[in-house]
Design a protein around this motif. Structure first.
Motif, mmCIF file in Angstrom:
data_model
loop_
_atom_site.group_PDB
_atom_site.id
_atom_site.type_symbol
_atom_site.label_atom_id
_atom_site.label_comp_id
_atom_site.label_asym_id
_atom_site.label_seq_id
_atom_site.Cartn_x
_atom_site.Cartn_y
_atom_site.Cartn_z
ATOM 1 N N THR A 82 0.846 -1.200 0.000
ATOM 2 C CA THR A 82 0.000 0.000 0.000
ATOM 3 C C THR A 82 0.879 1.246 0.000
ATOM 4 O O THR A 82 0.696 2.163 -0.812
ATOM 5 N N THR A 205 -1.046 -4.425 2.452
ATOM 6 C CA THR A 205 -2.453 -4.526 2.060
ATOM 7 C C THR A 205 -3.109 -5.745 2.705
ATOM 8 O O THR A 205 -4.329 -5.826 2.789
ATOM 9 N N TYR A 208 -5.249 -5.888 6.989
ATOM 10 C CA TYR A 208 -6.577 -5.893 7.622
ATOM 11 C C TYR A 208 -6.720 -7.006 8.656
ATOM 12 O O TYR A 208 -7.392 -6.808 9.674
ATOM 13 N N TYR A 222 -13.040 -1.220 14.600
ATOM 14 C CA TYR A 222 -12.216 -1.394 13.397
ATOM 15 C C TYR A 222 -13.101 -1.496 12.165
ATOM 16 O O TYR A 222 -14.027 -2.316 12.121
ATOM 17 N N CYS A 224 -12.947 -2.616 8.518
ATOM 18 C CA CYS A 224 -12.077 -3.417 7.646
ATOM 19 C C CYS A 224 -12.115 -2.859 6.219
ATOM 20 O O CYS A 224 -13.191 -2.624 5.667
ATOM 21 N N PHE A 225 -10.924 -2.689 5.597
ATOM 22 C CA PHE A 225 -10.876 -2.003 4.296
ATOM 23 C C PHE A 225 -11.079 -2.929 3.103
ATOM 24 O O PHE A 225 -10.892 -2.516 1.960
ATOM 25 N N VAL A 226 -11.399 -4.222 3.381
ATOM 26 C CA VAL A 226 -11.770 -5.105 2.252
ATOM 27 C C VAL A 226 -13.149 -5.712 2.513
ATOM 28 O O VAL A 226 -13.658 -5.690 3.639
ATOM 29 N N LYS A 288 -15.765 -1.557 5.592
ATOM 30 C CA LYS A 288 -15.829 -0.326 4.804
ATOM 31 C C LYS A 288 -14.773 -0.436 3.701
ATOM 32 O O LYS A 288 -13.659 0.104 3.803
ATOM 33 N N PRO A 289 -15.110 -1.238 2.654
ATOM 34 C CA PRO A 289 -14.090 -1.519 1.650
ATOM 35 C C PRO A 289 -13.548 -0.264 0.970
ATOM 36 O O PRO A 289 -14.298 0.649 0.644
ATOM 37 N N ASP A 290 -12.239 -0.251 0.814
ATOM 38 C CA ASP A 290 -11.553 0.790 0.064
ATOM 39 C C ASP A 290 -11.321 0.195 -1.329
ATOM 40 O O ASP A 290 -10.611 -0.798 -1.475
ATOM 41 N N ARG A 293 -7.585 -0.531 -2.433
ATOM 42 C CA ARG A 293 -6.875 -1.593 -1.692
ATOM 43 C C ARG A 293 -7.560 -2.939 -1.942
ATOM 44 O O ARG A 293 -6.912 -3.980 -2.040
ATOM 45 N N GLN A 294 -8.890 -2.898 -2.076
ATOM 46 C CA GLN A 294 -9.634 -4.124 -2.401
ATOM 47 C C GLN A 294 -9.142 -4.698 -3.737
ATOM 48 O O GLN A 294 -8.951 -5.910 -3.879
#
Ligand code: AKB
Length: 339
Positions: A82, A205, A208, A222, A224-226, A288-290, A293-294
């Motif tokens: 990342t 990356t 998570y 937390y 989670c970005f995925v 909360k997927p980004d 990064r996903q």
């Protein structure tokens, strides 16, 4: 007479932390470390000397070369996936030029003491690039030579440095009669995401998974970005360190490759969340997927084939998913945060 030592670059990072601890617990190996940051206090007493500086500083590498006879290099310093996307040119400098400096250093060390220097290189599942989720699902356990089409600067750097290692091991200065290959004994592992109970990663990356566990243990929310269904291979840090040492100790004739996949388990992000909530009921973990990064995680394989590592040098991780949580992560993290 120069002292024979092991050199660990990136020693203040996650793998470095675990490797310095494990090697120094083992006793007899004098360790020299190099990192941009000073070492944690608990590591300082475990090493013969720490150099605070950059792998891009050739004068610093020369001064290490002048003072110590390095038998083994564990070159762990890197900018992760990342972070590298925000500063791709710097990532290339650190990840590629830094590795080139260290390979040249190992070559010179080998030349000066007449024995090949073992060079351990941590590659990554980031060296793979699958074009879409359908292909990822169809690909299953990806073998080392498949899908070598990384979409990140970090992945490109890792894949290229594997080739640089092969060049130094087998073809270095092939037209120069005075010189010959074989002074660098290059060995690499393509690591999955790693989860440590003692340190928290930064700039990766696959972060998570460890972030989710460490946040819950501290009672912090937390996001989670995925997506919940995101799936890549993982391993607990103690098994990763044992794998490094097993590969480093393997007799050269046992090795059929220079670069090996390894893995231990490959849960989805939702499966990790469920295990964390079992251990810390009421933990506030949301998704909360980004998108960006996903996309990186989606390009990494859902699983890898580590048959060669199992056959050639006895890879045998102690912790499957359940054991990693039950016997390592949860008890150690609880002690760490006093929960
Ligand atoms: C990252 O996420 O960049 C690293 C890796 C998988 O190599 N943890």
């Amino acid at each position: 007479m120069r002292k024979p030592v092991v050199l660990i670059t990136g020693a203040a990072g996650e793998i470095g932390h675990a490797l310095v601890t494990r090697l120094s617990d083992g006793g007899s190996t004098p360790i020299v470390t190099l990192d941009l940051r000073p070492l944690d206090e608990e590591l300082e007493s475990r090493v013969t000397r720490h150099f605070t500086g950059s792998i891009l500083d050739r004068n610093l590498l020369d001064s290490i070369l002048a003072e110590f006879a390095v038998d083994r290099v564990f070159h762990l310093a890197a900018l992760l996936s990342t972070r590298a996307e925000f500063t791709p040119v710097t990532a290339h400098q650190v990840n590629v030029e830094g590795t080139l400096n260290l390979l040249e250093f190992a070559q010179q060390q080998g030349q000066s003491h007449g024995r090949p220097v073992l060079f351990f290189y941590p590659s990554s599942i980031a060296a793979y690039g699958l074009p879409d989720l359908e292909t990822k699902a169809r690909a299953g356990k990806v073998r080392e030579d498949e899908w070598n089409l990384p979409i990140t600067m970090y992945g490109c750097n890792k894949l290229y440095c594997e080739h640089l290692g092969r060049y130094y091991a087998r073809h270095y200065k092939q037209l120069d009669a005075e010189s010959h290959a074989g002074r660098v004994d290059f060995r690499a592992i393509r690591f999955p995401g790693l989860i440590s109970a003692l340190t928290v990663p930064s700039g990766g990356t696959s972060d998570y998974a460890p972030e989710m566990i460490h946040a819950a243990a501290q009672g912090k929310p937390y996001a989670c970005f995925v997506r919940p269904d995101a799936r890549i291979p993982f391993m607990a840090m103690p098994d990763a360190v044992e794998a490094i040492l097993a590969l480093a100790a393997a007799p050269p004739e046992a090795l059929t490759r220079l670069v090996y996949n390894i893995t231990a388990f490959n849960p989805s992000a939702e499966e990790i969340r469920e295990l964390v909530i079992d251990a810390f009921p009421g933990a506030d973990i949301t998704f909360k997927p980004d998108v960006k990064r996903q996309a990186i995680v989606d390009s990494w394989p859902a699983d890898v084939d580590d048959e060669a590592a199992r056959k050639d040098w006895g890879l045998s991780p102690r912790y499957g998913l359940e054991e990693a949580f039950r016997d390592y992560l949860i008890p150690t993290i609880r002690r760490r945060y006093g929960k």
